[in-house]
Design a protein around this motif. Structure first.
Motif, PDB file in Angstrom:
ATOM      1  N   SER A  79       1.119  -1.001  -0.256  1.00 26.39           N
ATOM      2  CA  SER A  79       0.232  -0.113  -0.289  1.00 26.39           C
ATOM      3  C   SER A  79       0.709   1.125   0.106  1.00 26.39           C
ATOM      4  CB  SER A  79      -0.674   0.090   0.941  1.00 26.39           C
ATOM      5  OG  SER A  79      -1.605   0.882   1.142  1.00 26.39           O
ATOM      6  N   ASN A  83       0.743   3.986  -2.641  1.00 28.79           N
ATOM      7  CA  ASN A  83       0.869   5.940  -2.529  1.00 28.79           C
ATOM      8  C   ASN A  83       2.087   6.562  -3.055  1.00 28.79           C
ATOM      9  OD1 ASN A  83      -1.166   7.140  -1.256  1.00 28.79           O
ATOM     10  ND2 ASN A  83       0.454   6.814   0.430  1.00 28.79           N
ATOM     11  N   HIS A 102      -6.218   4.243   1.806  1.00 28.76           N
ATOM     12  CA  HIS A 102      -4.982   3.860   1.901  1.00 28.76           C
ATOM     13  C   HIS A 102      -4.866   4.360   3.521  1.00 28.76           C
ATOM     14  CE1 HIS A 102      -0.710   3.716   2.545  1.00 28.76           C
ATOM     15  NE2 HIS A 102      -0.085   4.487   3.089  1.00 28.76           N
TER      16      HIS A 102
END
Length: 125
Positions: A79, A83, A102
């Motif tokens: 993640s 991101n 997120h």
């Protein structure tokens, strides 16, 4: 190199601070992963080296806690990487979108892990 791509690349020097902040944030997430996996490893290894009387239910729960911490760590790594790349592209394109999904995912998984640790402490008492 086309004139437009050269101009866009040159404009990125203006946003150096944003790129560096994005990298620092990514590295903070990686340190968080190390802590998360460390907590899972610590809980599991301490449980099995304490030498107290064994309860099969607590043993299985402890193993589940350790596995959950590893899966949680992997989820945070993937993640955070996604991101980071997304934010990098947004800096280049001069746009910004907050990362709600997120943050929600990581917060939910952290809450589950904390609840698991609390349950573990009640089970060994």
């Amino acid at each position: 190199m086309s004139r437009q791509s050269y101009r866009k690349e040159k404009n990125q020097l203006i946003y150096t601070q944003q790129h560096l902040a994005n990298e620092r944030t990514y590295l903070a997430w990686i340190r968080t992963v190390i802590s998360i996996v460390g907590v899972g490893f610590l809980a599991t290894s301490l449980h099995f080296t304490m030498g107290a009387t064994r309860n099969p239910l607590v043993d299985v729960f402890t193993i589940a806690l350790g596995i959950f911490a590893c899966i949680f760590g992997l989820t945070v790594i993937f993640s955070a990487t996604q991101n980071y790349k997304k934010k990098r592209q947004q800096i280049i394109n001069e746009t910004f979108t907050p990362s709600n999904m997120h943050i929600t995912l990581i917060s939910s998984m952290l809450a589950i892990m904390i609840i698991m640790v609390i349950i573990y402490f009640f089970m060994i008492m």
